[in-house]
Design an enzyme around this catalytic site. Sequence first.
Site, PDB file in Angstrom:
ATOM      1  N   ARG A 225       0.802  -1.183   0.005  1.00 13.02           N
ATOM      2  CA  ARG A 225       0.134  -0.089   0.158  1.00 13.02           C
ATOM      3  C   ARG A 225       0.981   1.225   0.032  1.00 13.02           C
ATOM      4  NH1 ARG A 225      -3.190  -2.761  -1.870  1.00 13.02           N
ATOM      5  NH2 ARG A 225      -5.672  -3.111  -0.842  1.00 13.02           N
ATOM      6  N   HIS A 273      -0.548   0.100  -9.724  1.00  9.05           N
ATOM      7  CA  HIS A 273      -1.202  -1.000  -8.722  1.00  9.05           C
ATOM      8  C   HIS A 273      -1.714  -2.034  -9.712  1.00  9.05           C
ATOM      9  CE1 HIS A 273      -3.479  -0.985  -5.110  1.00  9.05           C
ATOM     10  NE2 HIS A 273      -3.514  -2.267  -5.382  1.00  9.05           N
TER      11      HIS A 273
HETATM   12  P1  NAP Z   1      -1.848 -11.478   4.724  1.00 13.21           P
HETATM   13  O1  NAP Z   1      -2.227 -12.894   4.510  1.00 13.21           O
HETATM   14  O2  NAP Z   1      -3.067 -10.971   6.217  1.00 13.21           O
HETATM   15  O3  NAP Z   1      -0.600 -11.387   5.640  1.00 13.21           O
HETATM   16  C1  NAP Z   1      -0.125 -10.444   6.358  1.00 13.21           C
HETATM   17  C2  NAP Z   1       1.390 -10.676   6.747  1.00 13.21           C
HETATM   18  O4  NAP Z   1       1.705  -9.352   7.390  1.00 13.21           O
HETATM   19  C3  NAP Z   1       1.204 -11.493   7.956  1.00 13.21           C
HETATM   20  O5  NAP Z   1       2.451 -12.291   7.987  1.00 13.21           O
HETATM   21  C4  NAP Z   1       1.371 -10.727   9.165  1.00 13.21           C
HETATM   22  O6  NAP Z   1       1.973 -11.193  10.460  1.00 13.21           O
HETATM   23  C5  NAP Z   1       1.986  -9.565   8.824  1.00 13.21           C
HETATM   24  N1  NAP Z   1       2.092  -8.568   9.585  1.00 13.21           N
HETATM   25  C6  NAP Z   1       0.926  -7.772   9.877  1.00 13.21           C
HETATM   26  N2  NAP Z   1       0.997  -6.600  10.745  1.00 13.21           N
HETATM   27  C7  NAP Z   1       2.517  -6.931  11.034  1.00 13.21           C
HETATM   28  C8  NAP Z   1       3.371  -6.065  11.726  1.00 13.21           C
HETATM   29  N3  NAP Z   1       2.784  -4.810  12.269  1.00 13.21           N
HETATM   30  N4  NAP Z   1       4.454  -6.178  11.961  1.00 13.21           N
HETATM   31  C9  NAP Z   1       5.022  -7.303  11.269  1.00 13.21           C
HETATM   32  N5  NAP Z   1       4.321  -8.103  10.313  1.00 13.21           N
HETATM   33  C10 NAP Z   1       3.081  -7.886  10.257  1.00 13.21           C
HETATM   34  O7  NAP Z   1      -1.940 -10.482   3.824  1.00 13.21           O
HETATM   35  P2  NAP Z   1      -1.635 -10.804   2.219  1.00 13.21           P
HETATM   36  O8  NAP Z   1      -2.919 -11.437   1.630  1.00 13.21           O
HETATM   37  O9  NAP Z   1      -0.340 -11.374   2.111  1.00 13.21           O
HETATM   38  O10 NAP Z   1      -1.617  -9.300   1.850  1.00 13.21           O
HETATM   39  C11 NAP Z   1      -0.765  -8.299   2.173  1.00 13.21           C
HETATM   40  C12 NAP Z   1      -1.050  -7.036   1.393  1.00 13.21           C
HETATM   41  O11 NAP Z   1      -0.758  -7.058   0.010  1.00 13.21           O
HETATM   42  C13 NAP Z   1      -2.331  -6.588   1.435  1.00 13.21           C
HETATM   43  O12 NAP Z   1      -2.999  -6.169   2.687  1.00 13.21           O
HETATM   44  C14 NAP Z   1      -2.549  -5.470   0.172  1.00 13.21           C
HETATM   45  O13 NAP Z   1      -2.521  -4.407   0.967  1.00 13.21           O
HETATM   46  C15 NAP Z   1      -1.502  -6.101  -0.624  1.00 13.21           C
HETATM   47  N6  NAP Z   1      -1.923  -6.358  -2.000  1.00 13.21           N
HETATM   48  C16 NAP Z   1      -1.555  -5.426  -3.167  1.00 13.21           C
HETATM   49  C17 NAP Z   1      -1.843  -5.950  -4.137  1.00 13.21           C
HETATM   50  C18 NAP Z   1      -1.467  -5.107  -5.485  1.00 13.21           C
HETATM   51  O14 NAP Z   1      -1.851  -5.269  -6.483  1.00 13.21           O
HETATM   52  N7  NAP Z   1      -0.438  -4.275  -5.311  1.00 13.21           N
HETATM   53  C19 NAP Z   1      -2.637  -6.973  -4.513  1.00 13.21           C
HETATM   54  C20 NAP Z   1      -3.040  -7.688  -3.438  1.00 13.21           C
HETATM   55  C21 NAP Z   1      -2.988  -7.434  -2.082  1.00 13.21           C
HETATM   56  P3  NAP Z   1       1.089 -12.498  11.330  1.00 13.21           P
HETATM   57  O15 NAP Z   1       0.891 -13.721  10.334  1.00 13.21           O
HETATM   58  O16 NAP Z   1       1.879 -12.620  12.593  1.00 13.21           O
HETATM   59  O17 NAP Z   1      -0.164 -11.911  11.574  1.00 13.21           O
HETATM   60  C1  GLV Z   2      -5.365  -4.956  -4.363  1.00 13.70           C
HETATM   61  O1  GLV Z   2      -4.388  -4.324  -3.939  1.00 13.70           O
HETATM   62  C2  GLV Z   2      -5.907  -5.759  -3.454  1.00 13.70           C
HETATM   63  O2  GLV Z   2      -5.959  -5.599  -2.170  1.00 13.70           O
HETATM   64  O3  GLV Z   2      -6.657  -6.827  -3.630  1.00 13.70           O
END
Ligand code: NAP
Ligand code: GLV
Length: 310
Positions: A225, A273
């Site tokens: 983000r 994005h």
């Molecule tokens: P997720 O499965 O919820 O994983 C989040 C990870 O971040 C977990 O390992 C969590 O740790 C860790 N985390 C959260 N807060 C933290 C903190 N304060 N300190 C250290 N680690 C922390 O999320 P995801 O599905 O992988 O997605 C991650 C992000 O990618 C989304 O929220 C979104 O912003 C982004 N995204 C971007 C796109 C794009 O096209 N650019 C697309 C999709 C998503 P724990 O396991 O210990 O809870």
């Molecule tokens: C894209 O950034 C998503 O969160 O799906």
Amino acid sequence: MNLLLAGTWDPGEEDAWAQALRAALPNHRFVQRREHAPSIDAAIVANPPPGSLQGLPSLRLIQSLWAGVDRLLGDATLPAGVPIARMVDPAMNAAMAETALWAVLSLQRDFFRYAAQQRERRWQVLPQRRADEWSVLVLGCGQMGRGAARRLVQMGYRVAAWSRSAAAAEAGVAMHHGAGGLAAALPRTDVLVNLLPLTDETRGILGAPLFDALPAGAAIVNLARGAHLVEADLLAALDRGQLSHAVLDVFAQEPLPSSHAFWSHPRITVLPHAAAQTDLRSAARIAADNIEALAAGRPLANLVDRGRGY
Ligand code: NAP
Ligand code: GLV
């Protein structure tokens, strides 16, 4: 059940989703304009404008078509107590892993510098670095971070990952967690890939203190983000050589304004994005499965913890 589809859409996107979701949920009724608001059971949403889910007394599930729910949770009018499920789709995780791999590989092998040299018609071979001498730190070891880390291991990089709590082991990945874990990992990092959710704890994490803890000349890749990044700190770190390059997919303001300094910075690579788009073909089925679970009284998948913010 009555289902509301609400979002902020690109042209044609809403109709495409409506068609795919109707096909996946033939026994339910879709309401696109809230005309039957009192009887809406579930909302399928894609970053809906704030206020879109207000005044729906029968609402029992908010199913997001986006993986990140920071904008949704930022809506002060979001009904309290209604479960929120986010999009978790292996196709999206795979796309994110590809983008992370492309960025890291391009940095390791200097392909961004070669692209700049081509624009200047300059023929100059740069020293060739080896993947097994290149350390990558992935911030966030969830759906996206773990998939990216796995892909980077397959390519031969030295990979570390950082999470909030201790994460399950992943072959070839050095796991770190908490503030101490980050402090230990940063000085050994050539390229940092951010895949954290945006929460009160992670907002602004990509700022001067983190950049200064990296070795001089490290690179960053922000695929999560825009608000994770302190833009002025990035420009300053690039200017003084503390960072060598940044690959940015996400921005505080999207679309990135045409006047923004990032567009023309020689050591910033901009994506619109596009690191991992929701794939309608698989995501419609995943959303539909959760709606069917709600209808049948089965446990819901991919629920967001509102207190944690992800
Ligand atoms: P997720 O499965 O919820 O994983 C989040 C990870 O971040 C977990 O390992 C969590 O740790 C860790 N985390 C959260 N807060 C933290 C903190 N304060 N300190 C250290 N680690 C922390 O999320 P995801 O599905 O992988 O997605 C991650 C992000 O990618 C989304 O929220 C979104 O912003 C982004 N995204 C971007 C796109 C794009 O096209 N650019 C697309 C999709 C998503 P724990 O396991 O210990 O809870
Ligand atoms: C894209 O950034 C998503 O969160 O799906």
